[in-house]
Motif scaffolding. Structure first.
Motif, PDB file in Angstrom:
ATOM      1  N   LEU A  95       0.863  -1.180   0.000  1.00 42.42           N
ATOM      2  CA  LEU A  95       0.000   0.000   0.000  1.00 42.42           C
ATOM      3  C   LEU A  95       0.899   1.228   0.000  1.00 42.42           C
ATOM      4  O   LEU A  95       1.579   1.524   0.984  1.00 42.42           O
ATOM      5  N   ALA A  96       0.916   1.921  -1.118  1.00 44.92           N
ATOM      6  CA  ALA A  96       1.802   3.068  -1.296  1.00 44.92           C
ATOM      7  C   ALA A  96       1.088   4.355  -0.880  1.00 44.92           C
ATOM      8  O   ALA A  96       0.068   4.716  -1.475  1.00 44.92           O
ATOM      9  N   VAL A  97       1.620   5.029   0.118  1.00 46.26           N
ATOM     10  CA  VAL A  97       0.981   6.229   0.670  1.00 46.26           C
ATOM     11  C   VAL A  97       1.794   7.460   0.282  1.00 46.26           C
ATOM     12  O   VAL A  97       2.953   7.608   0.714  1.00 46.26           O
ATOM     13  N   PRO A  98       1.242   8.369  -0.508  1.00 46.77           N
ATOM     14  CA  PRO A  98       1.987   9.576  -0.880  1.00 46.77           C
ATOM     15  C   PRO A  98       2.278  10.445   0.337  1.00 46.77           C
ATOM     16  O   PRO A  98       1.479  10.518   1.280  1.00 46.77           O
ATOM     17  N   ILE A  99       3.413  11.084   0.349  1.00 46.85           N
ATOM     18  CA  ILE A  99       3.761  12.005   1.422  1.00 46.85           C
ATOM     19  C   ILE A  99       2.747  13.151   1.446  1.00 46.85           C
ATOM     20  O   ILE A  99       2.232  13.551   0.396  1.00 46.85           O
ATOM     21  N   PRO A 100       2.390  13.664   2.636  1.00 40.81           N
ATOM     22  CA  PRO A 100       1.429  14.778   2.688  1.00 40.81           C
ATOM     23  C   PRO A 100       1.862  15.927   1.781  1.00 40.81           C
ATOM     24  O   PRO A 100       3.051  16.273   1.722  1.00 40.81           O
ATOM     25  N   GLU A 101       0.900  16.501   1.100  1.00 45.65           N
ATOM     26  CA  GLU A 101       1.212  17.515   0.090  1.00 45.65           C
ATOM     27  C   GLU A 101       1.987  18.684   0.661  1.00 45.65           C
ATOM     28  O   GLU A 101       2.903  19.215   0.013  1.00 45.65           O
ATOM     29  N   GLU A 102       1.678  19.079   1.895  1.00 46.53           N
ATOM     30  CA  GLU A 102       2.356  20.247   2.465  1.00 46.53           C
ATOM     31  C   GLU A 102       3.813  19.981   2.805  1.00 46.53           C
ATOM     32  O   GLU A 102       4.590  20.905   3.058  1.00 46.53           O
ATOM     33  N   HIS A 103       4.183  18.688   2.821  1.00 44.42           N
ATOM     34  CA  HIS A 103       5.569  18.343   3.158  1.00 44.42           C
ATOM     35  C   HIS A 103       6.349  17.812   1.970  1.00 44.42           C
ATOM     36  O   HIS A 103       7.522  17.449   2.109  1.00 44.42           O
ATOM     37  N   ALA A 104       5.728  17.728   0.838  1.00 49.82           N
ATOM     38  CA  ALA A 104       6.412  17.172  -0.328  1.00 49.82           C
ATOM     39  C   ALA A 104       7.542  18.095  -0.771  1.00 49.82           C
ATOM     40  O   ALA A 104       7.341  19.281  -1.037  1.00 49.82           O
ATOM     41  N   ALA A 105       8.731  17.562  -0.810  1.00 48.46           N
ATOM     42  CA  ALA A 105       9.889  18.359  -1.252  1.00 48.46           C
ATOM     43  C   ALA A 105       9.835  18.542  -2.761  1.00 48.46           C
ATOM     44  O   ALA A 105       9.162  17.786  -3.473  1.00 48.46           O
ATOM     45  N   THR A 106      10.512  19.530  -3.244  1.00 50.03           N
ATOM     46  CA  THR A 106      10.561  19.764  -4.681  1.00 50.03           C
ATOM     47  C   THR A 106      11.232  18.578  -5.356  1.00 50.03           C
ATOM     48  O   THR A 106      12.396  18.263  -5.075  1.00 50.03           O
ATOM     49  N   GLY A 107      10.474  17.905  -6.234  1.00 50.96           N
ATOM     50  CA  GLY A 107      10.972  16.673  -6.824  1.00 50.96           C
ATOM     51  C   GLY A 107      12.277  16.838  -7.564  1.00 50.96           C
ATOM     52  O   GLY A 107      13.182  16.026  -7.422  1.00 50.96           O
ATOM     53  N   GLN A 108      12.407  17.890  -8.332  1.00 52.87           N
ATOM     54  CA  GLN A 108      13.601  18.076  -9.128  1.00 52.87           C
ATOM     55  C   GLN A 108      14.818  18.336  -8.264  1.00 52.87           C
ATOM     56  O   GLN A 108      15.920  17.847  -8.541  1.00 52.87           O
ATOM     57  N   GLN A 109      14.640  19.095  -7.182  1.00 55.88           N
ATOM     58  CA  GLN A 109      15.749  19.386  -6.278  1.00 55.88           C
ATOM     59  C   GLN A 109      16.290  18.103  -5.648  1.00 55.88           C
ATOM     60  O   GLN A 109      17.497  17.884  -5.598  1.00 55.88           O
ATOM     61  N   ILE A 110      15.383  17.252  -5.184  1.00 56.81           N
ATOM     62  CA  ILE A 110      15.813  16.003  -4.556  1.00 56.81           C
ATOM     63  C   ILE A 110      16.391  15.062  -5.604  1.00 56.81           C
ATOM     64  O   ILE A 110      17.366  14.360  -5.353  1.00 56.81           O
ATOM     65  N   GLU A 111      15.784  15.049  -6.807  1.00 56.68           N
ATOM     66  CA  GLU A 111      16.297  14.182  -7.865  1.00 56.68           C
ATOM     67  C   GLU A 111      17.729  14.563  -8.226  1.00 56.68           C
ATOM     68  O   GLU A 111      18.590  13.695  -8.420  1.00 56.68           O
ATOM     69  N   ASP A 112      18.011  15.854  -8.313  1.00 54.12           N
ATOM     70  CA  ASP A 112      19.380  16.301  -8.596  1.00 54.12           C
ATOM     71  C   ASP A 112      20.331  15.860  -7.488  1.00 54.12           C
ATOM     72  O   ASP A 112      21.462  15.424  -7.754  1.00 54.12           O
ATOM     73  N   ALA A 113      19.851  15.975  -6.233  1.00 52.15           N
ATOM     74  CA  ALA A 113      20.683  15.564  -5.102  1.00 52.15           C
ATOM     75  C   ALA A 113      20.942  14.060  -5.127  1.00 52.15           C
ATOM     76  O   ALA A 113      22.046  13.595  -4.816  1.00 52.15           O
ATOM     77  N   ILE A 114      19.924  13.295  -5.521  1.00 48.25           N
ATOM     78  CA  ILE A 114      20.084  11.842  -5.587  1.00 48.25           C
ATOM     79  C   ILE A 114      21.113  11.462  -6.646  1.00 48.25           C
ATOM     80  O   ILE A 114      21.984  10.613  -6.412  1.00 48.25           O
ATOM     81  N   GLN A 115      21.031  12.124  -7.809  1.00 49.45           N
ATOM     82  CA  GLN A 115      21.985  11.830  -8.880  1.00 49.45           C
ATOM     83  C   GLN A 115      23.409  12.109  -8.424  1.00 49.45           C
ATOM     84  O   GLN A 115      24.339  11.332  -8.678  1.00 49.45           O
ATOM     85  N   THR A 116      23.568  13.226  -7.724  1.00 46.90           N
ATOM     86  CA  THR A 116      24.896  13.588  -7.218  1.00 46.90           C
ATOM     87  C   THR A 116      25.381  12.558  -6.200  1.00 46.90           C
ATOM     88  O   THR A 116      26.545  12.124  -6.232  1.00 46.90           O
ATOM     89  N   ALA A 117      24.501  12.166  -5.283  1.00 49.52           N
ATOM     90  CA  ALA A 117      24.870  11.204  -4.242  1.00 49.52           C
ATOM     91  C   ALA A 117      25.207   9.847  -4.839  1.00 49.52           C
ATOM     92  O   ALA A 117      26.136   9.165  -4.389  1.00 49.52           O
ATOM     93  N   VAL A 118      24.452   9.419  -5.851  1.00 49.92           N
ATOM     94  CA  VAL A 118      24.718   8.138  -6.496  1.00 49.92           C
ATOM     95  C   VAL A 118      26.088   8.150  -7.164  1.00 49.92           C
ATOM     96  O   VAL A 118      26.852   7.172  -7.084  1.00 49.92           O
TER      97      VAL A 118
END
Length: 593
Positions: free
Chosen positions: A218-241
């Protein structure tokens, strides 16, 4: 995550005398958890991964302590290994210990499991073959996992492709959009979605009740008010990987390294999102557990009665198998082997137990139980129990033992000649009231009992009618009736003679009438008209008029692509309404005493 411990932990909790529950056992059950499960109150399993290496100290400890499971009415059971023992439910001191430990392990159990995000197929997994054990466990462990989807550092598309081959995946919310841990959307969708705790609990209950050895996500989306900017985190993930690869970080160290770097690169925004989704998952998981607990209480108290209390009667129980049948039929008169033949293919559900279940379901309310050992009271109070030959010998012996003790009629449908022997391997067959073999299966029954049988199964009607009474006679020493299905030749009903038919109702007193075998010819169906032969033999019950109803229903089945025609009703097959002109005269053969 060792989700497969769930069933074992339940056995420990429900038996205080078990050696696994003693103080020196490998399993330590917290008193709060033990008391809650014993009282059928909702319990939510929480993994200890967040504490051990999901977040840095002290954020890991404060996040766990802030989880609002109790506020939602459920009992939290954080599970971990301390000093070589598996603890189900942790005290404050034990949580502190795990939070600062550098070598802690993780383990879990119980039907509803809450986590942050599950593991999956790692990026470049098609080359590295790096796939999380989470997916394997979900595919072989019956448990409901509540998470914020798949960790966004993974290959979400390939992970979903891996899961949906055997695991039920549903998004919790108003859409099927599959969440990506930190982000509410991943660009992928779930096959299903549920919009409330009750819907989720219904899905969990129905999925787990099937007895399949697989779980659901059961996949539960993070509450909308707390959702981080997807692109910002995606860039950080690419860098970390990239950094993890260049520094040679591998195996179990990759995830905590990437999570730590993403937290640093996003200046704590990903950590805030992480904590928010953990709290939200715990809240949703607790509400689902509460709804599931109520679902179980209703089932325990009312036994899922399908009719008003004033109309309840003793129920019929069917225990057997279910299959998916693929039916191929050529359009030419002759099929040529080794070449492509034109034709059509259709799919339908089958299995003898399922066919009988579906057949009776057109006329009666009744149950289909999967885990037989949990329903002794229901078995003992049933008006009839039907067993098919697909179930294990141990299950047949168990049911027959209860039936004999409680005087419950049992009908055995052999399924095929190889399985017809099962009740006759022991004294269990003497607890049967009815059986419905074909001639080959009847021979197997006699052979298993050490009785003489023909070297070849008779084919002609004259030989068949002469053979069946002799083969049925020994069985009627204990059974009330033997119904022998003969395909195109019809059916032969063997038992005590009663007013030009066979008496089927079980009798406590000694048999008074003579034994006989009555042959009812089948209704004609041409090969061209025949669509599906599955289910045609799973329809014979009761005496004269009902035998004829069974023959009409069998004919209807042959003309339908479904094993049991969906349009089947009592009126449609009533022998006196529209089919009286179809009947050939029945033949009675007397048996020797």
């Amino acid at each position: 995550k060792m989700w497969r411990l769930s069933a074992f932990l339940r056995r420990c909790i429900t038996s205080s005398s078990s050696r696994h529950c003693k103080k020196d056992s490998l399993f330590i059950i917290h008193p709060d958890v033990k008391e809650a499960l014993a009282g059928h109150r909702p319990v939510v399993a929480l993994e200890s991964t967040i504490i051990t290496h999901g977040m840095p100290y002290p954020h890991n400890l404060s996040t766990v302590k802030e989880v609002i499971v109790r506020a939602e009415g459920a009992v939290p059971a954080t599970i971990g290994i301390l000093e070589g023992r598996i603890h189900v439910g942790l005290s404050s001191d034990e949580l502190d210990f795990l939070a600062q430990s550098k070598t802690a392990l993780k383990v879990a159990g119980i039907p509803v499991f809450v986590t942050g995000g599950i593991g999956g197929v790692h990026r470049d997994g098609e080359n590295a073959l790096d796939v999380s054990a989470d997916l394997t466990e979900l595919g072989r462990t019956p448990i409901a996992v509540v998470s914020a989807g798949v960790k966004s550092i993974l290959d979400i598309g390939r992970t979903l492709e891996f899961l949906v081959s055997g695991v039920c995946v549903a998004t919790y919310g108003d859409s099927k959009s599959f969440p990506a841990f930190f982000s509410r959307q991943s660009g992928f969708t779930s096959p299903y979605h549920v919009s409330s705790p009750q819907e989720a609990a219904d899905l969990v209950a129905s999925t787990l009740s099937l007895g399949l050895q697989s779980g659901l996500l059961l996949a539960v989306p993070i509450p909308e008010e707390h959702a981080a900017t997807g692109q910002q985190i995606e860039d950080a993930i690419q860098t970390a990987v990239t950094e993890a690869s260049s520094k040679g970080v591998t195996g179990r160290d990759v995830t905590p390294f990437i999570l730590q770097r993403v937290t640093e690169l996003t200046e704590g925004k990903s950590l805030q999102a992480n904590r928010a989704l953990i709290h939200n998952n715990a809240k949703v998981g607790s509400r689902i557990a509460c709804a599931l607990s109520k679902h179980k209480k209703v089932k325990a108290t009312s036994e899922v009665i399908l009719r008003p209390k004033s109309q309840r009667t003793r129920e019929q129980i069917v225990i057997g198998g279910i299959n998916v049948d693929f039916i191929a039929k050529g359009t030419t008169q002759k099929l040529v082997f080794g070449e492509i033949n034109s034709g059509s293919v259709c799919q339908s559900f089958g299995g003898v137990g399922r066919n009988i279940f579906d057949n009776i379901n057109h006329f009666l309310f009744f149950y289909l139980y999967v885990q037989v050992s949990q329903f002794e009271d229901q078995l003992a109070s049933a008006s009839l129990v039907v067993l098919d030959g697909d179930i294990p010998v141990s299950t047949i012996d168990y049911v027959c033992c209860i039936a004999k003790k409680r005087a419950v009629p049992v009908w055995f449908e052999p399924t095929d000649a190889d399985k017809a022997c099962k009740p006759f391997l022991s004294e269990s067959w003497k607890a049967l009231s009815y059986t419905s073999p074909n001639l080959a299966e009847l021979c197997t029954m006699n052979h298993t009992l050490g009785l003489p049988t023909p070297t070849e199964v008779p084919i002609s009607l004259e030989d068949v009618l002469g053979c069946i009474p002799a083969l049925s006679r020994p069985l009627l020493e204990h059974l009330h009736c033997v119904v022998v299905t003969l395909g195109a030749l019809g059916v032969m009903v063997c038992g005590e003679h009663d007013a030009d038919t066979v008496h089927l109702q079980p009798q406590k007193q000694k048999r008074k009438g003579r034994l006989c075998a009555i042959h009812y010819p089948a209704l004609a169906v041409s090969a061209k008209e025949t669509v599906n032969v599955s289910g045609a033999g799973d329809r014979y019950v009761n005496k004269n008029s009902c035998v004829r109803m069974g023959l009409i229903a069998a004919r209807t089945s042959l003309l339908s692509p479904h094993p049991i025609d969906p349009s089947l009703t009592a009126d449609a097959i009533h022998p006196e309404k529209s089919h009286s002109q179809l009947w050939s005269k029945s033949t009675c053969v007397w048996m020797e005493d």
